[in-house]
Enzyme design. Structure first.
Site, short mmCIF file in Angstrom:
data_model
loop_
_atom_site.label_atom_id
_atom_site.label_comp_id
_atom_site.label_asym_id
_atom_site.label_seq_id
_atom_site.Cartn_x
_atom_site.Cartn_y
_atom_site.Cartn_z
N THR A 138 0.82 -1.21 0.00
CA THR A 138 0.00 0.00 0.00
C THR A 138 0.85 1.27 0.00
OG1 THR A 138 -1.78 -1.14 1.17
CG2 THR A 138 -1.77 1.26 1.28
N LEU A 161 -3.93 -7.55 3.62
CA LEU A 161 -2.49 -7.67 3.89
C LEU A 161 -1.69 -6.46 3.41
CD1 LEU A 161 -2.14 -11.39 2.75
CD2 LEU A 161 -2.81 -10.54 5.00
N CYS A 162 -2.30 -5.28 3.37
CA CYS A 162 -1.62 -4.07 2.87
C CYS A 162 -1.08 -4.29 1.47
CB CYS A 162 -0.50 -3.65 3.82
SG CYS A 162 -1.09 -2.99 5.38
N ASN A 163 -1.78 -5.10 0.69
CA ASN A 163 -1.38 -5.36 -0.69
C ASN A 163 -2.65 -5.39 -1.54
OD1 ASN A 163 -0.43 -6.66 -3.15
ND2 ASN A 163 1.38 -7.22 -1.99
#
Length: 839
Positions: free
Chosen positions: A132, A400-402
């Site tokens: 992110t 997952l910050c993705n």
């Protein structure tokens, strides 16, 4: 950057000792925990902390910006450790400089801000698997941005760079390893972009996010032509401590920072504040011009102990890479082999078809996956993470910050995600399944100190809870010789919970208790709120709240609160007036200009907080959390139960009557406003919660039957029968004749009446109660175990939800308009249910 393809994976080969020996001595907190979230942060060794402590207590370190002996010692250590860090990554200090930053994200922002300050701005390209923080750079790119969704797109774009002749500034960023699934992308891109840049007028720089990669693999920057212009990483991913990051800059690319406007202490040689503003930046090194203010020099000094300890235990990052690759491959193979009784697969793994755990250049030691049941239905990520948590298994779930990698893996389009957002989905919530597809991913990541025991424990967890066995039939058949109209049930006990998520007040036998539209009188009218965030506290996070025991003294109009274990004589006591405007000195400060915004179960509410320091100190001292007591305002701002949710729950009974979802029906049009919404105060979902004594008994039989002799003393203790109190019900019903127990019969109830004659009150059943791990908190000791949630997950899971108990709501008009009283009920009252199958 060089990666070895041919190195064979091996279990702790090259380590100083067997990994289990290292774990026992250096990582004692792993004794009862299976830690599988090393991509978030790995764990620090005991000897690292001890070494750092000795360093601090044996040396006097001053601010490195001063000229004293202690300050110069700090500056010298920082310089030495900076060089050691560069050498750790095989980065020639003549070609590279290292800037200490808070974390990888801070390094990314430092580069992005510098490019943004250039006169024409910059163009930005990033790879879909980006974290992110890399995606966020696009908001600063004046000349536009592009997300590349596959390797072919990147290769095609790079090949076209040589033909472009317009002068432009750009940045291309990508992760060395996806933090979502461990996929590794081509390292050749940096070298190829640099080669094309030399043949054209454009200035495209490269930024490599190595944070996920360096946690288990060697970062080799020795080949200067192939190295990125900028590399960011976080040291806690490698060592667990300190919390520190780095930006490694190719010195030939340092001109990017010449347009940087902000300057902080330590980065300038002179500053004029009188007359024309002027300053002279330090030019001796890149790091001196970028490290604003006083460096976190103690953390940097700790890095020296981290390098030393890591090298002593694991010898090299190559050893760590080999060890974790061996474990990841073993785990992947065993997860792939898991099947339900009908032959369907349990695990859906998200891997690139070009990735292999045998090839270090294509895959790291991370596994991303979701689970399905034997009917092919997805299992919610939140449930898996909750159940894993009570079994002391630490994993990660969500996007997952993705965001790009997760959406691509799950097949979500941008339009899909916008619909999800409109429907209420937010980062970190439990909207697990939408459109009959998962909204997030489960992740396991391995680290230097992971072991075969970790792999075996996680596989055993999946086998125990998520590999379906042949069905043994459905419970709760209605027998023909039982009259549905015979009042064979009675109220065994009544409880209210004056302070949300704290102990129960058991209503005395023989005392009639008021029932209002929002529930039993005085139930969940107060709560504890965090003084910093305003969020209401709950037992899931603070299990000691169970030991806060309120008592209602209606004669004296007091709420008396004690803290401590049951029957303890050491507890302190606090008395609060039940009147909203009291004469007690503790209550006169209530409500007057004391409104406090808060969040209760996701709802934004305004509470009336007690401002007396004595009140906040009473709860803060006991819980160790800065909090105070707050009261729900009068009924004018009552919250309401969601009937839409209840309708869904209501259909989730054992007869499996629910209709299949209509394809393309999400999101549904908003339902018409309910003319008679069900009011609630601070309860989670409904005015009252009902459970059955026979259902508790059956659950305890299941818990005991599942118990097996175990060498772990704690496991045996966790398998004892649970008290009905853990379910925090308002009403516990039981059969008049104990031999006629019918466990889970309440699942078939459509409504019920309590009492008889003119005192009889009717209640609608709104739906079943979905359970979380809070039921594992012992209400008498405040200790958390793994039951009954572990057994409920096996015996009471219905269409992705773990259900126990029923939400009910009183029906009728208030007899007393002033306080909204509908009537009264008491222990011993007859309970007469009506059933779903009655006409």
């Amino acid at each position: 950057m060089n990666l070895s393809k041919g190195t064979a994976a091996a279990y702790c080969s090259g380590y100083s000792e067997d990994v289990d020996v290292i774990r026992e001595r250096e990582y004692p907190l792993l004794k009862d925990t299976t830690y599988l979230d090393h991509a978030g942060t790995t764990l620090y060794a005991n000897s690292l902390i001890h070494s750092f402590g000795r360093d601090l207590t044996g040396n006097l370190y001053g601010n490195p910006h001063s000229m004293s002996a202690s300050s110069q010692l700090s500056a010298q250590r920082v310089d030495d450790i900076r060089l050691r860090a560069l050498r750790f990554f095989n980065a020639d200090p003549d070609e590279f400089d290292l800037v200490f930053v808070a974390n990888a994200t801070a390094g990314i922002k430092l580069v992005a801000d510098a490019l943004q300050n250039s006169p024409q701005g910059f163009w930005y390209g990033y790879y879909v698997d980006a974290h992110t923080s890399l995606v966020g750079v696009r908001e600063l790119a004046k000349m536009g941005s592009r997300c590349f969704v596959n390797e072919d797109e990147v290769d095609s774009w790079i090949s076209g760079l040589g033909s472009r002749r317009e002068e432009s500034l750009g940045l291309f960023a990508y992760p060395a390893q996806s933090n979502m699934n461990g996929r590794r992308v081509p390292m050749r891109w940096c070298e190829q972009i640099r080669a094309q840049k030399e043949n054209a007028d454009n200035m495209i720089y490269t930024l490599l996010d190595a944070a996920s990669f360096v946690s288990t693999s060697p970062l080799d920057l020795s080949k200067i032509a192939a190295a990125p212009d900028f590399t960011v990483l976080s040291f806690y991913k490698i060592f667990g401590f300190p919390d520190l990051g780095a930006l490694i800059v190719r010195k030939s690319s340092g001109d990017v920072f010449k347009h940087r406007k902000f300057f902080g202490g330590g980065t300038v040689d002179m500053v004029l504040t009188d007359g024309n503003p002027w300053h002279a930046k330090k030019q001796s090194s890149i790091h001196q011009s970028l490290e604003d203010g006083t460096l976190p020099f103690h953390s940097i000094i700790a890095l020296d102990s981290a390098f030393e300890t890591h090298g002593r235990l694991f010898r090299s990052m190559e050893n760590v890479a080999s060890h974790t690759r061996f474990l990841a491959k073993r785990l992947r193979d065993r997860m792939n082999a898991l099947k339900h009784y009908n032959g369907t697969k349990v695990c859906q793994l998200y891997m690139s078809p070009n990735s292999s755990y045998d090839d270090a250049s294509s895959q790291g030691p991370i596994l991303a996956f979701n689970l399905r049941n034997s009917r092919g239905m997805w299992i919610g990520k939140s449930e898996v993470e909750r159940l894993a948590s009570i079994k002391n298994i630490q994993i990660r779930s969500g996007t997952l910050c993705n965001p790009g990698g997760t959406a691509l893996s799950l097949g979500w389009t941008g339009a899909d995600m916008l619909r999800h957002f409109s429907a209420g989905m937010r980062c970190g919530d439990d909207h697990d399944i939408m459109d009959e597809r998962p909204t997030g991913i489960l992740r396991i990541s391995l680290g230097a100190m992971s072991s075969l025991t970790d792999v075996d424990t996680f596989i055993a967890f999946l086998e125990e809870f998520y590999v379906d066995k042949p069905p043994e039939g459905l419970p709760v058949p209605l027998t023909g010789n039982v009259s549905l109209h015979q009042p064979s049930f009675y109220v065994e006990s009544l409880s209210v919970y004056p302070i949300k998520s704290c102990g129960a007040f058991r209503i005395p036998d023989g005392q009639r208790w008021e029932v209002r539209r929002e529930g039993l009188a005085w139930d969940r009218e107060w709560c504890l709120v965090h003084q910093g965030t305003g969020i209401t506290l709950n037992q899931k996070r603070y299990p000691r709240m169970a030991l806060i025991r309120p008592t209602l003294d209606l004669e004296r109009c007091l709420l008396r609160i004690t803290c401590g274990e049951a029957n303890s004589r050491d507890g302190k006591t606090l008395e609060i007036s039940l009147n909203r405007i009291g004469t007690n000195s503790l209550t006169t400060s209530l409500c007057q200009n004391a409104s406090k915004p808060s969040t209760v179960c996701g709802d934004k509410v305004v509470l009336q907080a007690y401002t007396s320091p004595a009140v906040s100190r009473f709860f803060t001292d006991f819980l160790g959390v800065p909090c105070t007591l707050a009261r729900f305002p009068p009924q004018s701002s009552t919250r309401f139960h969601s009937r839409a949710t209840a309708a869904i729950n209501r259909d989730q009974n054992y007869s499996q009557k629910q209709s299949p979802s209509m394809p393309g029906s999400f999101p549904q049009a908003p339902s018409s406003p309910d003319p008679y919404p069900t009011p609630i105060l601070l309860s989670n979902e409904s005015p009252l919660l009902l459970i059955s004594r026979s259902s508790v008994n059956r659950l305890n039989e299941s818990i005991k039957s599942a118990s097996q002799p175990c060498s772990n003393p704690g496991s045996a203790a966790s398998k004892k029968a649970v008290a009905a109190d853990v379910f925090r019900a308002n009403v516990v019903v039981a059969e008049n004749i104990s031999t006629a127990e019918r466990p889970y019969i309440e699942d078939t109830w459509a409504s019920l009446s309590i009492g008889s004659g003119p005192e009889q009150l009717r209640f609608d059943v709104l739906g079943s109660c979905e359970r979380c791990q809070m039921v594992c908190v012992d209400q008498y000791t405040g200790q958390r175990g793994d039951e009954p949630y572990a057994t409920l997950a096996k015996t009471r899971k219905i269409d992705r939800k773990i259900l126990f108990g029923r939400h009910i709501s009183p029906v009728g008009r208030p007899k007393d308009a002033e306080n909204g009283c509908l009537g009264t009920i008491m222990v011993g009252d007859a309970v007469t249910p009506s059933y779903d199958n009655e006409s």
